[in-house]
Design a protein around this motif. Structure first.
Motif, PDB file in Angstrom:
ATOM      1  N   THR A  25       0.919  -1.184   0.054  1.00  0.00           N
ATOM      2  CA  THR A  25      -0.066   0.095  -0.002  1.00  0.00           C
ATOM      3  C   THR A  25       0.804   1.276  -0.101  1.00  0.00           C
ATOM      4  N   ASN A  40      -6.376  -3.388  -5.869  1.00  0.00           N
ATOM      5  CA  ASN A  40      -5.703  -4.575  -5.014  1.00  0.00           C
ATOM      6  C   ASN A  40      -6.247  -6.065  -5.588  1.00  0.00           C
ATOM      7  N   LYS A  50      -8.463  -7.637  -3.708  1.00  0.00           N
ATOM      8  CA  LYS A  50      -9.681  -7.922  -3.352  1.00  0.00           C
ATOM      9  C   LYS A  50     -10.606  -7.040  -4.346  1.00  0.00           C
ATOM     10  N   TYR A 110     -10.900  -3.584  -4.806  1.00  0.00           N
ATOM     11  CA  TYR A 110     -10.866  -2.322  -4.530  1.00  0.00           C
ATOM     12  C   TYR A 110      -9.914  -1.692  -5.482  1.00  0.00           C
ATOM     13  N   THR A 133      -9.306   5.569   3.142  1.00  0.00           N
ATOM     14  CA  THR A 133      -9.041   5.929   4.359  1.00  0.00           C
ATOM     15  C   THR A 133      -7.643   4.837   4.792  1.00  0.00           C
ATOM     16  N   TYR A 174      -6.413   2.354   6.974  1.00  0.00           N
ATOM     17  CA  TYR A 174      -6.643   1.888   8.293  1.00  0.00           C
ATOM     18  C   TYR A 174      -5.561   0.575   8.084  1.00  0.00           C
ATOM     19  N   TYR A 175      -4.546   0.657   8.722  1.00  0.00           N
ATOM     20  CA  TYR A 175      -3.394  -0.128   8.497  1.00  0.00           C
ATOM     21  C   TYR A 175      -3.740  -1.709   8.919  1.00  0.00           C
ATOM     22  N   PRO A 176      -4.711  -2.227   9.555  1.00  0.00           N
ATOM     23  CA  PRO A 176      -4.905  -3.518   9.577  1.00  0.00           C
ATOM     24  C   PRO A 176      -5.610  -4.077   8.156  1.00  0.00           C
ATOM     25  N   TRP A 177      -6.327  -3.253   7.843  1.00  0.00           N
ATOM     26  CA  TRP A 177      -7.222  -3.273   6.532  1.00  0.00           C
ATOM     27  C   TRP A 177      -6.264  -3.448   5.335  1.00  0.00           C
ATOM     28  N   VAL A 178      -5.391  -2.676   5.253  1.00  0.00           N
ATOM     29  CA  VAL A 178      -4.361  -2.430   4.098  1.00  0.00           C
ATOM     30  C   VAL A 178      -3.030  -3.384   4.155  1.00  0.00           C
ATOM     31  N   ASN A 179      -2.726  -3.913   5.307  1.00  0.00           N
ATOM     32  CA  ASN A 179      -1.498  -4.348   5.657  1.00  0.00           C
ATOM     33  C   ASN A 179      -1.020  -5.361   4.614  1.00  0.00           C
ATOM     34  N   ASP A 202      -2.487  -6.100   1.825  1.00  0.00           N
ATOM     35  CA  ASP A 202      -2.984  -5.779   0.361  1.00  0.00           C
ATOM     36  C   ASP A 202      -1.646  -5.827  -0.639  1.00  0.00           C
TER      37      ASP A 202
END
Length: 70
Positions: free
Chosen positions: A5, A20, A22, A24, A53, A55-60, A62
């Motif tokens: 990211t 990514n 997923k 997105y 946004t 948000y680190y855990p969400w895109v860590n 990716d």
């Protein structure tokens, strides 16, 4: 080539888009706001409700591919 990211954000130009694993997609609107939308949708014209946004855990984990590059 896949980017983290942070790497993707460093390489993404104003007219570029990245996707990514997923489905997105991120890119900039005409005012330079970083926005997101789902693959297959049209790019939103406004940022309201579409802001990307970090948000680190969400895109860590990716992996991003720059799919449209100027």
């Amino acid at each position: 080539m896949g980017y983290s990211t942070g790497e993707m954000l460093n390489k993404l130009g104003l007219e570029d888009e990245a996707e990514n694993q997923k489905g997105y997609v991120v890119g900039y609107d005409h005012k330079g706001n970083l926005i997101t939308w789902d693959k297959g949708e049209n790019k939103p014209l406004i940022k309201e409700g579409n802001e990307f946004t970090l948000y680190y855990p969400w895109v860590n984990d990716d992996v991003w591919t720059i799919t449209k590059q100027s």
